[in-house]
Design a protein around this motif. Structure first.
Motif, PDB file in Angstrom:
ATOM      1  N   GLY A 189       3.328   3.411  -0.788  1.00 55.98           N
ATOM      2  CA  GLY A 189       3.099   4.154   0.436  1.00 55.98           C
ATOM      3  C   GLY A 189       3.500   3.385   1.670  1.00 55.98           C
ATOM      4  O   GLY A 189       3.853   2.212   1.615  1.00 55.98           O
ATOM      5  N   ALA A 190       3.453   4.080   2.789  1.00 60.21           N
ATOM      6  CA  ALA A 190       3.791   3.450   4.066  1.00 60.21           C
ATOM      7  C   ALA A 190       2.703   2.453   4.452  1.00 60.21           C
ATOM      8  O   ALA A 190       1.520   2.680   4.231  1.00 60.21           O
ATOM      9  CB  ALA A 190       3.932   4.516   5.137  1.00 60.21           C
ATOM     10  N   THR A 191       3.134   1.350   5.008  1.00 61.29           N
ATOM     11  CA  THR A 191       2.186   0.320   5.430  1.00 61.29           C
ATOM     12  C   THR A 191       2.780  -0.499   6.559  1.00 61.29           C
ATOM     13  O   THR A 191       3.992  -0.556   6.725  1.00 61.29           O
ATOM     14  CB  THR A 191       1.819  -0.608   4.249  1.00 61.29           C
ATOM     15  N   ASP A 192       1.909  -1.127   7.328  1.00 59.10           N
ATOM     16  CA  ASP A 192       2.362  -2.027   8.389  1.00 59.10           C
ATOM     17  C   ASP A 192       2.503  -3.445   7.867  1.00 59.10           C
ATOM     18  O   ASP A 192       2.964  -4.328   8.571  1.00 59.10           O
ATOM     19  CB  ASP A 192       1.370  -2.021   9.547  1.00 59.10           C
ATOM     20  N   LEU A 193       2.099  -3.665   6.618  1.00 54.16           N
ATOM     21  CA  LEU A 193       2.130  -4.990   6.018  1.00 54.16           C
ATOM     22  C   LEU A 193       3.549  -5.328   5.568  1.00 54.16           C
ATOM     23  O   LEU A 193       4.213  -4.542   4.915  1.00 54.16           O
ATOM     24  CB  LEU A 193       1.185  -5.041   4.820  1.00 54.16           C
ATOM     25  N   GLU A 194       3.989  -6.511   5.933  1.00 56.02           N
ATOM     26  CA  GLU A 194       5.316  -6.969   5.536  1.00 56.02           C
ATOM     27  C   GLU A 194       5.144  -8.007   4.434  1.00 56.02           C
ATOM     28  O   GLU A 194       4.381  -8.951   4.569  1.00 56.02           O
ATOM     29  CB  GLU A 194       6.016  -7.595   6.741  1.00 56.02           C
ATOM     30  N   VAL A 195       5.839  -7.808   3.310  1.00 49.57           N
ATOM     31  CA  VAL A 195       5.742  -8.724   2.175  1.00 49.57           C
ATOM     32  C   VAL A 195       7.048  -9.499   2.075  1.00 49.57           C
ATOM     33  O   VAL A 195       8.123  -8.916   2.001  1.00 49.57           O
ATOM     34  CB  VAL A 195       5.475  -7.953   0.867  1.00 49.57           C
ATOM     35  N   ASP A 196       6.918 -10.831   2.066  1.00 50.51           N
ATOM     36  CA  ASP A 196       8.127 -11.641   1.980  1.00 50.51           C
ATOM     37  C   ASP A 196       8.684 -11.586   0.554  1.00 50.51           C
ATOM     38  O   ASP A 196       7.994 -11.233  -0.396  1.00 50.51           O
ATOM     39  CB  ASP A 196       7.841 -13.080   2.410  1.00 50.51           C
ATOM     40  N   SER A 197       9.944 -11.926   0.401  1.00 43.47           N
ATOM     41  CA  SER A 197      10.620 -11.801  -0.894  1.00 43.47           C
ATOM     42  C   SER A 197      10.015 -12.718  -1.960  1.00 43.47           C
ATOM     43  O   SER A 197       9.952 -12.356  -3.131  1.00 43.47           O
ATOM     44  CB  SER A 197      12.117 -12.067  -0.750  1.00 43.47           C
ATOM     45  N   THR A 217       6.839 -13.562  -2.315  1.00 47.06           N
ATOM     46  CA  THR A 217       5.634 -12.899  -2.803  1.00 47.06           C
ATOM     47  C   THR A 217       5.986 -11.705  -3.666  1.00 47.06           C
ATOM     48  O   THR A 217       5.408 -11.501  -4.743  1.00 47.06           O
ATOM     49  CB  THR A 217       4.750 -12.452  -1.619  1.00 47.06           C
ATOM     50  N   LEU A 218       6.944 -10.924  -3.232  1.00 46.97           N
ATOM     51  CA  LEU A 218       7.370  -9.756  -3.989  1.00 46.97           C
ATOM     52  C   LEU A 218       7.897 -10.162  -5.365  1.00 46.97           C
ATOM     53  O   LEU A 218       7.557  -9.542  -6.379  1.00 46.97           O
ATOM     54  CB  LEU A 218       8.431  -8.979  -3.215  1.00 46.97           C
ATOM     55  N   ASN A 219       8.694 -11.203  -5.427  1.00 43.90           N
ATOM     56  CA  ASN A 219       9.210 -11.677  -6.711  1.00 43.90           C
ATOM     57  C   ASN A 219       8.091 -12.149  -7.634  1.00 43.90           C
ATOM     58  O   ASN A 219       8.144 -11.937  -8.843  1.00 43.90           O
ATOM     59  CB  ASN A 219      10.233 -12.790  -6.506  1.00 43.90           C
ATOM     60  N   ARG A 220       7.073 -12.759  -7.059  1.00 40.59           N
ATOM     61  CA  ARG A 220       5.929 -13.201  -7.869  1.00 40.59           C
ATOM     62  C   ARG A 220       5.195 -12.004  -8.462  1.00 40.59           C
ATOM     63  O   ARG A 220       4.756 -12.033  -9.609  1.00 40.59           O
ATOM     64  CB  ARG A 220       4.968 -14.028  -7.032  1.00 40.59           C
TER      65      ARG A 220
END
Length: 49
Positions: free
Chosen positions: A2-10, A12-15
């Motif tokens: 869903g839409a969020t204001d949270l930005e996830v760095d690459s 963290t996403l890869n983990r």
């Protein structure tokens, strides 16, 4: 997702993606330690503030 204001760095996403590939019993342990760390940090912040 869903839409969020949270930005996830690459990193963290890869983990998160790699965690999905683990056996379920290992994934459960990973979340247990994450949850424990979040809980402990919140408790520590409550006493410091």
């Amino acid at each position: 997702m869903g839409a969020t204001d949270l930005e996830v760095d690459s990193k963290t996403l890869n983990r998160v993606i790699e965690r999905q590939k683990l056996p379920s019993n290992v994934r459960d342990k990973v979340f247990y330690f994450i949850d424990m760390s979040i809980r402990d940090n919140k408790a520590r912040d409550a006493y410091v503030s």
